[in-house]
Design an enzyme around this catalytic site. Sequence first.
Site, PDB file in Angstrom:
ATOM      1  N   PHE A 178       0.837  -1.195   0.000  1.00 24.34           N
ATOM      2  CA  PHE A 178       0.000   0.000   0.000  1.00 24.34           C
ATOM      3  C   PHE A 178       0.879   1.255   0.000  1.00 24.34           C
ATOM      4  O   PHE A 178       1.868   1.325   0.731  1.00 24.34           O
ATOM      5  CB  PHE A 178      -0.862   0.071   1.266  1.00 24.34           C
ATOM      6  N   ASP A 179       0.469   2.257  -0.768  1.00 21.96           N
ATOM      7  CA  ASP A 179       0.976   3.609  -0.568  1.00 21.96           C
ATOM      8  C   ASP A 179       0.322   4.159   0.702  1.00 21.96           C
ATOM      9  O   ASP A 179      -0.647   3.592   1.213  1.00 21.96           O
ATOM     10  CB  ASP A 179       0.608   4.458  -1.788  1.00 21.96           C
ATOM     11  N   GLY A 180       0.851   5.269   1.210  1.00 25.27           N
ATOM     12  CA  GLY A 180       0.314   5.843   2.439  1.00 25.27           C
ATOM     13  C   GLY A 180      -0.753   6.895   2.197  1.00 25.27           C
ATOM     14  O   GLY A 180      -1.954   6.607   2.199  1.00 25.27           O
TER      15      GLY A 180
END
Length: 312
Positions: A178-180
Site C-alpha cells: 500500500f501507498d500511504g
Amino acid sequence: MAEPESTVINTDVKQKDPKEALVVAVTARAIFDLEEEHKLYLEKGKEEYARHQQANQDNPLPPGTAFIFIQAVQYVNRMILESNPEEKELFDIVVFSNNSPESGVRIVNSAKFYGLEISKFYFVSDEDSTQYLKPHGVKLFLSADRTDVLNALQRGVSAAQVFQQDIQGPSIPLRVAFDGDAVLFSDETDQVFREQGLEGAKQYERAMEAVPMGEGPLKAFAMHLGKMRQKFRQEDSPIRTYLVTARSGRDMGTRALKTIREWGLDIDEAFFMDGAPKGPILAQIQPHIFFDDGLHNIQGAQNVGVPSAWVP
C-alpha cells in the site's frame, strides 16, 4: 436487497457467508486479458462483441492483472482451513460483469478452466454494477474501468483501477503493498504539500505528530486483511503486507507509524522512500498487488512487472 439481472453460482466452490467473509469483487477485465474483446466492443458494438464471446465460449481467456492476486488469495484460504476447517472468515471472490448472461458464459468457463475459486458471477448488462457492491458485503472492488472505481469509492467501498499488463506468477505467500497518503491515510498532508510545499508539509506533520491521520479509501480493506493475518504467527502467516510511501522516514515517518499503531494495523515492512522511485523496492518485494494514488508510481510498478492498482 436489489439483485443483479443474472447470478451464476459456482457449485464447484464452497459458498461463504458475506457477513463473515472478506468479499473481494473483481470485474472480468481485471481477472482476464479482455483488451482485444473490449476493443471489438468499442469499435463494432455490443452485439458483435456478444457474438464473438458466444462463438469462443470454450476458449479460455488469457490471465489478466488480478489473476495471480486471486490465486494467492486461494492459497490463504487453504492455509486458514488447514488450521481450522470450521473457519468462516475467508476470502470470497465474486465477479461483477457488464456482460449479458449469454456472453458471460466464456468468463465462467475461463474461471473454471484455471481452477479459480470464484463463488458467484453477477451479470448486470448495461447497469451500474457498483450499486450492488455494498449490499453484497464487498470490501474491495477491482476494475479496469475508472468510472466504476470512482462510483465504488463514492459509495464507500475500497476500490482501485487495474491496468492490463503481463504478469508472472503464481507465488506465495499473498503480498499486498500500500501507498500511504490518499490510499491508507487521508490526503490531508498531500493538500498541505500542494498549498505550502515540502517544508510546510514537514512542519504540519511535526505539529500533528501525536494526532492519528484520517482514514484513506483503502483503510477498511487493509484492516480486514490485517484481521485475517492475525490468525497466524508472523513467521507462519500466508499474508504479508507492506507500506511503500513517498514520505521521508526522518521528517514524516513518525506520524505514519503512530497512526498504524493507533489503528492496530499489522504491517510487516514499511519503506519511506523520501520521494525516490518506488519501482526498485517493489521489484524486490514482488507484491501480488500494489495500491497507489499516483499514476507515475503505477507506471513505475508496471515497468518492473508488479501488478498495480490506481486509487484515483
